[in-house]
Enzyme design. Structure first.
Site, short mmCIF file in Angstrom:
data_model
loop_
_atom_site.label_atom_id
_atom_site.label_comp_id
_atom_site.label_asym_id
_atom_site.label_seq_id
_atom_site.Cartn_x
_atom_site.Cartn_y
_atom_site.Cartn_z
N GLU A 332 0.84 -1.19 0.00
CA GLU A 332 0.00 0.00 0.00
C GLU A 332 0.88 1.25 0.00
O GLU A 332 1.75 1.40 0.85
CB GLU A 332 -0.89 0.05 1.24
CG GLU A 332 -1.99 -0.99 1.26
CD GLU A 332 -2.95 -0.78 2.43
OE1 GLU A 332 -4.09 -1.24 2.33
OE2 GLU A 332 -2.56 -0.17 3.45
N CYS A 333 0.66 2.13 -0.94
CA CYS A 333 1.35 3.42 -1.03
C CYS A 333 2.86 3.23 -0.94
O CYS A 333 3.48 2.78 -1.89
CB CYS A 333 0.82 4.38 0.04
SG CYS A 333 1.17 6.12 -0.33
N GLY A 334 3.49 3.54 0.20
CA GLY A 334 4.92 3.34 0.31
C GLY A 334 5.34 1.91 0.08
O GLY A 334 6.39 1.64 -0.52
N MET A 337 5.37 1.37 -3.63
CA MET A 337 6.57 1.93 -4.23
C MET A 337 7.77 1.01 -4.03
O MET A 337 8.60 0.84 -4.94
CB MET A 337 6.87 3.30 -3.62
CG MET A 337 5.79 4.34 -3.85
SD MET A 337 6.22 5.89 -3.02
CE MET A 337 4.59 6.59 -2.78
N THR A 432 -1.35 -0.88 -4.37
CA THR A 432 -2.25 0.27 -4.54
C THR A 432 -1.63 1.50 -3.92
O THR A 432 -0.82 1.41 -2.99
CB THR A 432 -3.61 0.02 -3.84
OG1 THR A 432 -3.40 -0.08 -2.42
CG2 THR A 432 -4.27 -1.25 -4.35
#
Length: 442
Positions: A332-334, A337, A432
């Site tokens: 999720e998010c970080g 990435m 995501t």
């Protein structure tokens, strides 16, 4: 007195706008009540990721988000019921008391006033009275009367300049019949440190406990704690029983350190309550996920601040690649990435990430992404089937330079407008940009 469903009375700390001092008041109040021997349950109204960790540090109990846009009434009630057995609930609002989104969600528009109404918790409005005197009463009166169904306890005046200033403001409040529960003198040392993505995380605050203890002493000197306890109320009717989210796997390897720290507390509580095993590991310490895990979950956080360390964490990256050969990974998010090919930091330095997805993100040119998200899955992700509709929240400053994999979902903002951050999928790896809050009921 606890209501029939087991949810104690409480109050909600809010303000006309962000930056009024409500977080400082919240943390000081939580600690002061706990020091008085009360079991205090903190809550956060809205999707904020960071405040609940500070609440936990202040109260000694996990803080849970309550969100009328992203949660249906059953989940909302299930989270509220986590307060069973405590003496008092204290919730912190987001933004201004009545601020929400334009389009209604599963139960409301996401405003803190909706949480106060749903729980029956009277609002204590923190007013920054700098630059005004009797006019502060007009502001308070407007908030108290804007919605007659929102319970209102009174105000705490913040940044009071002098005894005369306080006296003038109290005259206005007396005229309007608004209770003044406290008056905080102006001080410049009562703000938490900030950086580019808002407040620093609780784990990064160098002297957090001492700071919170100072807030508590400040509130004791200037706030009527007994009056606040007397103002606490709850629902006239018992809360409906609900259920917390089910775990996406039985044994879940969960990244937990300063780079990966943002998972909504109600999700983890639901996973544990259903018997799932949470197996924490630290990518920053170059730890690989437990090889017996059924699922690896990489939460959001601040990987951009630790990109060099993550790029050099060979055991962590090798462990991810080995797991992905046979079992699912979700970020999720970080965390998303970190699953990509590369992350470019604010100085333009490229850092190699796990390479399990083709995502390349950059902080060299900052672009703000903030808001609720509704996602309809084009393919399964851990714990959710294709076609499932999910509610979540996105908050980051990164820019997508490459997102070549198949999209995970069709994603829209709170008003139904499509967004480009669709997430990605490759094999058993998914990611995501939004943080999952809840799945919509079928």
């Amino acid at each position: 007195m606890t209501d029939p469903a087991g949810v104690p009375p409480g109050v909600l700390i809010s303000a006309p706008a962000s930056g009024s001092g409500k977080t400082t008041v919240m943390l000081g109040l939580l600690r002061a009540l706990a020091e008085d021997g009360l079991a205090v349950q903190p809550f956060k109204s809205g999707p904020d990721y960071i405040d609940p960790a500070f609440h936990r540090a202040a109260a000694g109990r996990a803080s849970f988000n309550l969100d009328t846009w992203a949660m249906d009434p059953s989940l909302f009630s299930a989270i509220a019921l986590q307060a069973r057995g405590v003496d008092i609930c204290v919730a912190e609002g987001s933004m201004g008391l009545y601020d929400g989104v334009a389009t209604r969600g599963m139960a409301g528009f996401g405003a803190s006033a909706e949480t106060a109404r749903a729980m029956g918790w009277p609002v204590i409005l923190v007013l920054d009275v700098g630059g005004q005197a009797q006019s502060a009463a007009a502001t308070a009166l407007g908030f108290a009367r804007y919605d007659a169904e929102t319970p209102f306890a009174g105000v705490i005046l913040n940044r009071v300049a002098s005894p005369r200033h306080e006296r003038l403001i109290r005259q206005g409040m007396d005229r309007c019949g608004i209770a003044v529960l406290g008056a905080l003198p102006r001080r410049g040392d009562l703000t938490l440190p900030e950086r580019h993505l808002g407040l620093v995380q609780a784990v990064e605050h160098p002297e957090l406990d001492a700071a919170i203890a100072g807030y508590a002493r400040f509130l004791r000197a200037h706030v009527d704690l007994a009056a606040i306890r007397d103002a606490a109320r709850g629902m006239a009717k018992g809360a409906a029983h609900g259920t917390l989210p089910r775990p996406p796997a039985q044994r879940i390897a969960l990244a937990q350190d300063a780079a990966f720290s943002f998972t909504y507390p109600h999700l983890l509580e639901g996973w544990r309550a259903a018997g799932a095993e949470i197996l924490p590991f630290s990518p920053l310490a170059d730890e690989a996920p437990d090889p017996s895990a059924d699922l690896v979950w990489l939460p959001g956080g601040y990987p951009e601040l630790h990109a060099g360390t993550l790029a050099a964490a060979m055991r962590f990256r090798a462990g991810l690649r080995a797991h992905a050969e046979t079992r699912p990974i979700h970020g999720e998010c970080g965390g998303y990435m970190a699953l990509g090919v590369a992350l470019i930091d604010k100085d333009g330095v490229r850092h190699e990430m796990a390479g399990l997805l083709g995502l390349v993100t950059s902080y060299e040119t900052r672009r703000f992404h903030l808001g609720y998200r509704r996602a309809v899955l084009a393919a399964p992700m851990p714990g959710q089937k294709a076609g499932a509709a999910l509610r979540g929240h996105e908050f980051h400053y990164s820019t997508i330079l490459a997102q070549p994999d198949a999209p995970l979902a069709a994603v829209a903002d709170a008003d139904g407008e499509p967004v480009a951050e669709t997430g990605s999928r490759r094999g058993q790896v998914t990611g995501t940009f939004f943080h999952l809050i809840a799945a919509e009921s079928a």
